[in-house]
Write a protein that holds these residues in place. Structure first.
Motif, PDB file in Angstrom:
ATOM      1  N   ILE A   1      -7.812  42.520  31.457  1.00  0.00           N
ATOM      2  CA  ILE A   1      -7.341  41.230  31.315  1.00  0.00           C
ATOM      3  C   ILE A   1      -6.628  41.102  30.042  1.00  0.00           C
ATOM      4  O   ILE A   1      -5.236  40.415  31.026  1.00  0.00           O
ATOM      5  CB  ILE A   1      -8.117  40.276  31.153  1.00  0.00           C
ATOM      6  N   LEU A   2      -6.894  41.605  29.724  1.00  0.00           N
ATOM      7  CA  LEU A   2      -5.478  41.305  28.381  1.00  0.00           C
ATOM      8  C   LEU A   2      -3.595  42.404  28.603  1.00  0.00           C
ATOM      9  O   LEU A   2      -2.699  41.943  28.594  1.00  0.00           O
ATOM     10  CB  LEU A   2      -6.021  42.348  26.902  1.00  0.00           C
ATOM     11  N   LEU A   3      -4.533  43.610  28.948  1.00  0.00           N
ATOM     12  CA  LEU A   3      -3.000  43.587  29.355  1.00  0.00           C
ATOM     13  C   LEU A   3      -2.242  42.803  30.758  1.00  0.00           C
ATOM     14  O   LEU A   3      -1.479  42.772  31.462  1.00  0.00           O
ATOM     15  CB  LEU A   3      -3.695  46.002  29.945  1.00  0.00           C
ATOM     16  N   LYS A   4      -2.979  42.583  31.758  1.00  0.00           N
ATOM     17  CA  LYS A   4      -2.475  41.739  32.674  1.00  0.00           C
ATOM     18  C   LYS A   4      -1.847  40.249  32.406  1.00  0.00           C
ATOM     19  O   LYS A   4      -0.592  39.981  32.532  1.00  0.00           O
ATOM     20  CB  LYS A   4      -3.211  40.914  34.118  1.00  0.00           C
ATOM     21  N   VAL A   5      -2.267  39.553  31.348  1.00  0.00           N
ATOM     22  CA  VAL A   5      -2.063  38.478  30.631  1.00  0.00           C
ATOM     23  C   VAL A   5      -0.742  39.302  29.895  1.00  0.00           C
ATOM     24  O   VAL A   5       0.708  38.941  29.557  1.00  0.00           O
ATOM     25  CB  VAL A   5      -2.345  38.335  29.391  1.00  0.00           C
ATOM     26  N   LEU A   6      -0.577  40.763  29.223  1.00  0.00           N
ATOM     27  CA  LEU A   6       1.160  40.824  28.156  1.00  0.00           C
ATOM     28  C   LEU A   6       1.559  41.465  28.917  1.00  0.00           C
ATOM     29  O   LEU A   6       2.394  41.504  29.035  1.00  0.00           O
ATOM     30  CB  LEU A   6      -0.060  41.927  27.337  1.00  0.00           C
TER      31      LEU A   6
ATOM     32  N   SER B   1       8.366  36.641  27.937  1.00  0.00           N
ATOM     33  CA  SER B   1       9.381  36.821  27.385  1.00  0.00           C
ATOM     34  C   SER B   1       9.096  36.149  25.633  1.00  0.00           C
ATOM     35  O   SER B   1       9.726  35.752  25.517  1.00  0.00           O
ATOM     36  CB  SER B   1       9.975  35.560  28.342  1.00  0.00           C
ATOM     37  N   ALA B   2       8.083  35.207  25.963  1.00  0.00           N
ATOM     38  CA  ALA B   2       8.204  34.735  24.810  1.00  0.00           C
ATOM     39  C   ALA B   2       7.707  35.629  23.566  1.00  0.00           C
ATOM     40  O   ALA B   2       8.484  35.270  22.567  1.00  0.00           O
ATOM     41  CB  ALA B   2       5.811  33.703  24.766  1.00  0.00           C
ATOM     42  N   LEU B   3       7.053  36.762  23.810  1.00  0.00           N
ATOM     43  CA  LEU B   3       6.591  37.688  22.986  1.00  0.00           C
ATOM     44  C   LEU B   3       8.160  38.242  22.516  1.00  0.00           C
ATOM     45  O   LEU B   3       8.556  38.545  21.477  1.00  0.00           O
ATOM     46  CB  LEU B   3       6.349  39.150  22.874  1.00  0.00           C
ATOM     47  N   THR B   4       9.767  38.426  23.216  1.00  0.00           N
ATOM     48  CA  THR B   4      10.281  38.833  23.282  1.00  0.00           C
ATOM     49  C   THR B   4      11.089  37.767  22.202  1.00  0.00           C
ATOM     50  O   THR B   4      11.731  38.087  21.248  1.00  0.00           O
ATOM     51  CB  THR B   4      11.839  39.281  24.733  1.00  0.00           C
TER      52      THR B   4
ATOM     53  N   ILE C   1      10.125  37.821  18.179  1.00  0.00           N
ATOM     54  CA  ILE C   1      10.717  39.352  17.962  1.00  0.00           C
ATOM     55  C   ILE C   1      12.149  39.320  17.618  1.00  0.00           C
ATOM     56  O   ILE C   1      12.054  39.304  16.601  1.00  0.00           O
ATOM     57  CB  ILE C   1       9.782  40.770  19.026  1.00  0.00           C
ATOM     58  N   ASP C   2      12.776  38.393  18.523  1.00  0.00           N
ATOM     59  CA  ASP C   2      14.021  38.516  18.361  1.00  0.00           C
ATOM     60  C   ASP C   2      14.257  37.490  17.098  1.00  0.00           C
ATOM     61  O   ASP C   2      15.514  37.537  16.325  1.00  0.00           O
ATOM     62  CB  ASP C   2      14.665  37.637  19.720  1.00  0.00           C
ATOM     63  N   ARG C   3      13.315  36.322  17.308  1.00  0.00           N
ATOM     64  CA  ARG C   3      13.215  34.666  15.657  1.00  0.00           C
ATOM     65  C   ARG C   3      13.536  36.158  14.967  1.00  0.00           C
ATOM     66  O   ARG C   3      14.303  35.765  13.920  1.00  0.00           O
ATOM     67  CB  ARG C   3      12.533  34.136  15.891  1.00  0.00           C
ATOM     68  N   ALA C   4      12.512  36.995  14.551  1.00  0.00           N
ATOM     69  CA  ALA C   4      12.235  37.531  13.422  1.00  0.00           C
ATOM     70  C   ALA C   4      12.326  38.996  12.799  1.00  0.00           C
ATOM     71  O   ALA C   4      12.793  38.871  12.129  1.00  0.00           O
ATOM     72  CB  ALA C   4      10.479  38.491  13.766  1.00  0.00           C
ATOM     73  N   LEU C   5      13.682  39.106  13.508  1.00  0.00           N
ATOM     74  CA  LEU C   5      15.001  39.996  13.226  1.00  0.00           C
ATOM     75  C   LEU C   5      16.312  39.567  13.008  1.00  0.00           C
ATOM     76  O   LEU C   5      16.736  40.224  11.865  1.00  0.00           O
ATOM     77  CB  LEU C   5      14.912  41.266  14.767  1.00  0.00           C
ATOM     78  N   LYS C   6      15.779  38.076  13.544  1.00  0.00           N
ATOM     79  CA  LYS C   6      17.748  37.710  12.916  1.00  0.00           C
ATOM     80  C   LYS C   6      17.413  37.368  11.386  1.00  0.00           C
ATOM     81  O   LYS C   6      16.626  36.759  10.957  1.00  0.00           O
ATOM     82  CB  LYS C   6      17.962  36.288  13.716  1.00  0.00           C
TER      83      LYS C   6
END
Length: 55
Positions: A32-37, A44-47, A50-55
């Protein structure tokens, strides 16, 4: 009589059954976790995070 009582009280095999149920639950949760992730919205939310964290 003691022999019968000791057989009724014994729990031989219970540990194996409990491990089997626990393993099955863990595999189901991982699926289930694999399917959700791997869904588009979550990726797109995780990306974005990550983008906000790296800026």
């Amino acid at each position: 009589m003691r022999r019968i009582l000791s057989r009724l009280r014994g729990d031989a095999g219970m540990n194996t059954a409990e491990y089997a149920v626990g393993t099955l639950a863990a595999v189901a949760f991982a699926g289930i976790l694999l399917k959700v992730l791997t869904s588009g919205n979550v990726q797109s939310a995780l990306t974005a995070v990550i983008d906000r964290a790296l800026k």
